[in-house]
Design an enzyme around this catalytic site. Structure first.
Site, PDB file in Angstrom:
ATOM      1  N   LYS A 163      31.415  58.053   3.012  1.00 41.02           N
ATOM      2  CA  LYS A 163      31.958  57.969   1.644  1.00 41.02           C
ATOM      3  C   LYS A 163      33.439  57.607   1.671  1.00 41.02           C
ATOM      4  O   LYS A 163      33.880  56.721   0.943  1.00 41.02           O
ATOM      5  CB  LYS A 163      31.723  59.313   0.944  1.00 41.02           C
ATOM      6  N   GLY A 170      37.131  62.733  -6.906  1.00 42.16           N
ATOM      7  CA  GLY A 170      38.548  63.006  -6.663  1.00 42.16           C
ATOM      8  C   GLY A 170      39.184  61.902  -5.831  1.00 42.16           C
ATOM      9  O   GLY A 170      40.354  61.545  -6.036  1.00 42.16           O
ATOM     10  N   SER A 179      45.861  66.922   3.047  1.00 41.61           N
ATOM     11  CA  SER A 179      44.955  66.239   2.130  1.00 41.61           C
ATOM     12  C   SER A 179      45.026  64.740   2.344  1.00 41.61           C
ATOM     13  O   SER A 179      46.066  64.122   2.146  1.00 41.61           O
ATOM     14  CB  SER A 179      45.310  66.572   0.678  1.00 41.61           C
ATOM     15  N   ASP A 203      34.806  69.314   4.221  1.00 40.57           N
ATOM     16  CA  ASP A 203      33.624  69.140   3.368  1.00 40.57           C
ATOM     17  C   ASP A 203      32.389  69.853   3.936  1.00 40.57           C
ATOM     18  O   ASP A 203      31.327  69.841   3.306  1.00 40.57           O
ATOM     19  CB  ASP A 203      33.320  67.651   3.187  1.00 40.57           C
ATOM     20  N   LYS A 252      37.797  72.176  -4.894  1.00 44.09           N
ATOM     21  CA  LYS A 252      36.880  71.052  -4.653  1.00 44.09           C
ATOM     22  C   LYS A 252      35.993  70.864  -5.887  1.00 44.09           C
ATOM     23  O   LYS A 252      36.319  71.351  -6.963  1.00 44.09           O
ATOM     24  CB  LYS A 252      36.060  71.326  -3.380  1.00 44.09           C
ATOM     25  N   ARG A 260      27.614  69.196  -2.483  1.00 38.92           N
ATOM     26  CA  ARG A 260      27.539  69.802  -1.141  1.00 38.92           C
ATOM     27  C   ARG A 260      26.929  71.208  -1.183  1.00 38.92           C
ATOM     28  O   ARG A 260      26.316  71.662  -0.220  1.00 38.92           O
ATOM     29  CB  ARG A 260      28.917  69.799  -0.476  1.00 38.92           C
TER      30      ARG A 260
HETATM   31  C1  S3P Z   1      38.571  62.763   1.100  1.00 39.87           C
HETATM   32  C2  S3P Z   1      39.427  63.761   1.418  1.00 39.87           C
HETATM   33  C3  S3P Z   1      39.103  65.188   1.310  1.00 39.87           C
HETATM   34  C4  S3P Z   1      37.614  65.419   1.141  1.00 39.87           C
HETATM   35  C5  S3P Z   1      36.994  64.473   0.163  1.00 39.87           C
HETATM   36  C6  S3P Z   1      37.216  63.033   0.617  1.00 39.87           C
HETATM   37  C7  S3P Z   1      39.012  61.363   1.244  1.00 39.87           C
HETATM   38  O1  S3P Z   1      39.776  65.714   0.192  1.00 39.87           O
HETATM   39  O2  S3P Z   1      37.365  66.739   0.735  1.00 39.87           O
HETATM   40  O3  S3P Z   1      35.604  64.711   0.068  1.00 39.87           O
HETATM   41  O4  S3P Z   1      38.176  60.445   1.253  1.00 39.87           O
HETATM   42  O5  S3P Z   1      40.232  61.145   1.372  1.00 39.87           O
HETATM   43  P1  S3P Z   1      41.292  66.279   0.318  1.00 39.87           P
HETATM   44  O6  S3P Z   1      42.133  65.144   0.729  1.00 39.87           O
HETATM   45  O7  S3P Z   1      41.663  66.754  -1.053  1.00 39.87           O
HETATM   46  O8  S3P Z   1      41.190  67.383   1.312  1.00 39.87           O
END
Ligand code: S3P
Length: 419
Positions: A13, A85, A157, A305, A332, A378
């Site tokens: 993803k 997000g 993050s 995750d 999350k 999840r």
């Molecule tokens: C992601 C970063 C993570 C993860 C999300 C995907 C990404 O979030 O939990 O499912 O693709 O950059 P955070 O950066 O907020 O930890």
């Protein structure tokens, strides 16, 4: 339960989002193979379309005509990010550098998620961002000329780091980001594979500006966060082994495999190769007598995750598992600490919340009860997995929410269990 065979889970993803965004900002045509066709990635495609990029329907092989770093157009509609997000935070970075205003909206869960973490650095670069309620969506980004920034994040993050890197890229200014622990580094790797200099400077990632971004082809490997459910299935089985080919084994994503091993499962990483700057390999997983473990510190970002899943595996392991340093789980798609603990208790498992994690006591009793997912993909999958354990009878309120990251999950799970 006996398991066997080989399962190729869908594309990663995080890499799929980034492949589309960088293809859109590139000069010329980029081909993306193996993209994840899920709701979240569709959100990124549709946001890019609203910004004037001709992104075709997601397909196993697709070509995207880039509009270059300055070719995005003012959107005629809200940028609807659905549940994603990653779409919101990465694209906020991109549009912060554009000479127009964008308004981000999302579903109920996304609208509750904190945006201050990207608002602060993007404002330090000269953009203006405004949330209409608290610090969630709807959020308006007033883009414009940006300046360089050296930013230090409070939490690890990849979304925040990538928002800053993409803002720097689109604005043609140098940026650097230091984080307490290394979060997933797909943005850095993909930029490097297109010739952008992204360096390690005293523990921070530093992007050097470019005036254009080369087109590039991306082969999206299988998602380690999706493979994790099947690795866990094999780890909890009575007999057999599962092969999971073509999985991204980037070290910023493999914390869960380490934890499974520590809990007593057999996990081998074989046939490792590097493709498009990302390590890929086949996972070979078989069961062992599972016991509890502690998960903390820098292990957390590398399995952020997979923590709900680890807690569910811990519910079937001997002894106690303690997870700390995972306060991020509270923001999350649901508050995953509260959601996991409440659902485990519903099933008769002894579990308690900590401010930044949880404690789970393993049990062999059959797991029975009704799970509330809060629409969190999840959570649905982690408890779906527990539903395959001996004597379990688990009802899940929203099975369809897995479409966010893993279309076809239920069919693959049923096939693997009958297998
Ligand atoms: C992601 C970063 C993570 C993860 C999300 C995907 C990404 O979030 O939990 O499912 O693709 O950059 P955070 O950066 O907020 O930890």
């Amino acid at each position: 339960m006996n398991i066997g065979g080989s399962i190729r889970v869908p594309g990663d993803k995080s890499i799929s989002h980034r492949a589309l965004i960088l293809a859109a900002l590139g000069s010329g045509v980029s081909t993306v193979r193996g993209i994840l066709d899920s709701h979240d990635v569709r959100s990124t495609a549709s946001v890019l379309r609203a910004l004037g990029v001709d992104v075709p329907a997601l397909a196993p092989e697709m070509r995207v005509h880039g509009v270059e770093l300055h070719g995005l157009r003012a959107p005629g509609r809200d940028l609807d990010c659905g549940n994603s997000g990653t779409t919101t935070r990465l694209m906020a970075g991109v549009v912060a550098a554009q000479p127009f205003t964008s308004r981000f909206v999302g579903d109920e869960s996304l609208s509750r998620r904190p945006m201050r973490r990207i608002i602060r650095p993007l404002e330090a670069m000269g953009a203006r961002l405004q949330c209409e309620r608290g610090e969630g969506l709807p959020m308006v980004v007033y883009g414009g000329r940006l300046r360089a920034v050296d930013w230090r994040t409070e939490v690890a993050s990849a979304q925040v780091k990538s928002a800053i890197l993409l803002a720097g890229l689109a604005a043609e200014v140098p940026v650097s980001v230091a984080e307490p622990f290394l979060s997933r580094d797909h943005t850095e790797r993909m930029l490097r594979s297109r010739g952008v200099r992204v360096l390690d400077r005293d523990g921070a990632v530093a992007l050097e500006p470019v005036s254009s971004l080369a087109a590039a082809d991306v082969d999206v490997p299988a998602d380690p966060s999706s493979a994790a459910f099947f690795a866990a299935l094999a780890a909890m089985a009575d007999h057999g082994e599962l092969l999971l080919p073509d999985v991204c084994v980037n070290p910023t994503r493999t914390g869960f495999l380490q934890v499974l091993r520590r809990m007593g499962a057999r996990v081998e990483i074989v046939d490792e190769a590097v493709r498009g700057g990302e390590p890929v390999a086949t996972l070979r997983v078989s069961a062992g007598a599972l016991h509890g473990t502690d998960i903390a510190g820098d292990e957390v970002p590398s399995m952020v995750d997979e923590i709900s899943l680890a807690a569910c595996v811990a519910a079937r392991a001997e002894g106690i598992t303690k997870i700390t340093g995972a306060g991020e789980l509270r923001v999350k798609e649901s508050d995953r600490i509260a959601t996991v603990v409440a659902n485990l208790r519903t099933l008769g498992v002894d579990a308690e919340e900590l401010p930044d994690g949880m404690v789970v006591h393993g049990s062999r009793a059959p797991l029975r009860g009704a799970i509330t997912t809060h629409g969190d993909h999840r959570i649905a999958m982690a408890f779906g997995l527990l539903g395959t354990t001996d004597g379990a009878a688990i009802e899940i309120d929203d099975r369809a929410c897995v479409e966010v990251s893993f279309p076809g999950f239920w069919e693959l799970l049923a096939g693997a269990v009958q297998g």
